[in-house]
Motif scaffolding. Structure first.
Motif, PDB file in Angstrom:
ATOM      1  N   LEU A  37       0.829  -1.204   0.000  1.00 11.33           N
ATOM      2  CA  LEU A  37       0.000   0.000   0.000  1.00 11.33           C
ATOM      3  C   LEU A  37       0.864   1.255   0.000  1.00 11.33           C
ATOM      4  N   ARG A  38       1.940   1.224   0.763  1.00 12.81           N
ATOM      5  CA  ARG A  38       2.855   2.372   0.773  1.00 12.81           C
ATOM      6  C   ARG A  38       3.461   2.593  -0.619  1.00 12.81           C
ATOM      7  N   ILE A  39       3.889   1.515  -1.229  1.00 14.63           N
ATOM      8  CA  ILE A  39       4.509   1.611  -2.547  1.00 14.63           C
ATOM      9  C   ILE A  39       3.502   2.146  -3.566  1.00 14.63           C
ATOM     10  N   LEU A  40       2.287   1.616  -3.537  1.00 16.76           N
ATOM     11  CA  LEU A  40       1.249   2.082  -4.467  1.00 16.76           C
ATOM     12  C   LEU A  40       0.903   3.543  -4.220  1.00 16.76           C
ATOM     13  N   ALA A  41       0.804   3.921  -2.962  1.00 14.33           N
ATOM     14  CA  ALA A  41       0.474   5.310  -2.630  1.00 14.33           C
ATOM     15  C   ALA A  41       1.566   6.258  -3.109  1.00 14.33           C
ATOM     16  N   ARG A  42       2.806   5.883  -2.904  1.00 13.10           N
ATOM     17  CA  ARG A  42       3.915   6.724  -3.361  1.00 13.10           C
ATOM     18  C   ARG A  42       3.920   6.836  -4.878  1.00 13.10           C
ATOM     19  N   SER A  43       3.695   5.715  -5.545  1.00 10.40           N
ATOM     20  CA  SER A  43       3.685   5.729  -7.009  1.00 10.40           C
ATOM     21  C   SER A  43       2.550   6.597  -7.533  1.00 10.40           C
ATOM     22  N   LEU A  44       1.383   6.439  -6.961  1.00 14.19           N
ATOM     23  CA  LEU A  44       0.231   7.235  -7.383  1.00 14.19           C
ATOM     24  C   LEU A  44       0.474   8.719  -7.121  1.00 14.19           C
ATOM     25  N   THR A  73      -3.124   6.418   3.369  1.00 13.46           N
ATOM     26  CA  THR A  73      -2.322   5.209   3.499  1.00 13.46           C
ATOM     27  C   THR A  73      -2.131   4.848   4.960  1.00 13.46           C
ATOM     28  N   GLN A  74      -1.800   5.833   5.771  1.00 16.47           N
ATOM     29  CA  GLN A  74      -1.614   5.588   7.198  1.00 16.47           C
ATOM     30  C   GLN A  74      -2.894   5.085   7.843  1.00 16.47           C
ATOM     31  N   THR A  75      -4.018   5.657   7.463  1.00 17.23           N
ATOM     32  CA  THR A  75      -5.305   5.225   8.004  1.00 17.23           C
ATOM     33  C   THR A  75      -5.584   3.785   7.604  1.00 17.23           C
ATOM     34  N   ALA A  76      -5.337   3.459   6.336  1.00 22.75           N
ATOM     35  CA  ALA A  76      -5.573   2.095   5.855  1.00 22.75           C
ATOM     36  C   ALA A  76      -4.675   1.094   6.570  1.00 22.75           C
ATOM     37  N   LEU A  77      -3.487   1.531   6.935  1.00 24.44           N
ATOM     38  CA  LEU A  77      -2.541   0.647   7.617  1.00 24.44           C
ATOM     39  C   LEU A  77      -2.713   0.671   9.130  1.00 24.44           C
ATOM     40  N   PRO A 122       0.214   9.398  12.769  1.00 27.06           N
ATOM     41  CA  PRO A 122       0.699  10.424  11.859  1.00 27.06           C
ATOM     42  C   PRO A 122       2.175  10.307  11.507  1.00 27.06           C
ATOM     43  N   ALA A 123       2.997   9.769  12.379  1.00 26.68           N
ATOM     44  CA  ALA A 123       4.435   9.688  12.091  1.00 26.68           C
ATOM     45  C   ALA A 123       4.810   8.310  11.562  1.00 26.68           C
ATOM     46  N   GLY A 124       3.851   7.521  11.108  1.00 26.81           N
ATOM     47  CA  GLY A 124       4.127   6.195  10.596  1.00 26.81           C
ATOM     48  C   GLY A 124       4.272   5.165  11.696  1.00 26.81           C
ATOM     49  N   GLU A 125       3.852   5.529  12.907  1.00 24.19           N
ATOM     50  CA  GLU A 125       3.949   4.627  14.031  1.00 24.19           C
ATOM     51  C   GLU A 125       2.703   3.773  14.142  1.00 24.19           C
ATOM     52  N   VAL A 126       2.899   2.519  14.464  1.00 22.23           N
ATOM     53  CA  VAL A 126       1.774   1.613  14.673  1.00 22.23           C
ATOM     54  C   VAL A 126       1.355   1.770  16.122  1.00 22.23           C
TER      55      VAL A 126
END
Length: 85
Positions: free
Chosen positions: A4-11, A69-73, A77-81
């Motif tokens: 998802l991160r890769i797709l989001a960055r590409s998009l 992307t963060q919400t989906a994952l 906000p800082a990429g923390e789980v």
């Protein structure tokens, strides 16, 4: 999750490149236009508004995609789980 991160960055990159190209073309066109030649003030103002709208979209696009992307994952906000309960 990484896909998802890769797709989001590409998009984001594709959208940004497309909008930047459009903005560059519009800027070039606006530089060549002067009121009084074949351009009236209203048209020039409208093209300026389009340029401003494109700039706004460029600014918001990256943040919105990143947030989605963060919400989906399920990340913060800082990429923390979030910590497990």
């Amino acid at each position: 999750p990484e896909i998802l991160r890769i797709l989001a960055r590409s998009l984001t990159r594709v959208v940004r490149e497309t909008l930047e190209g459009t903005l560059s073309t519009l800027d070039s066109a606006l530089e060549c236009l002067e009121v009084g030649d074949t351009v009236d003030e209203e048209l020039l103002g409208s093209l300026g508004e389009v340029r401003t709208a494109l700039e706004d979209v460029l600014e918001r696009t990256e943040g919105a995609v990143e947030e989605a992307t963060q919400t989906a994952l399920g990340e913060g906000p800082a990429g923390e789980v979030p910590a497990a309960p």
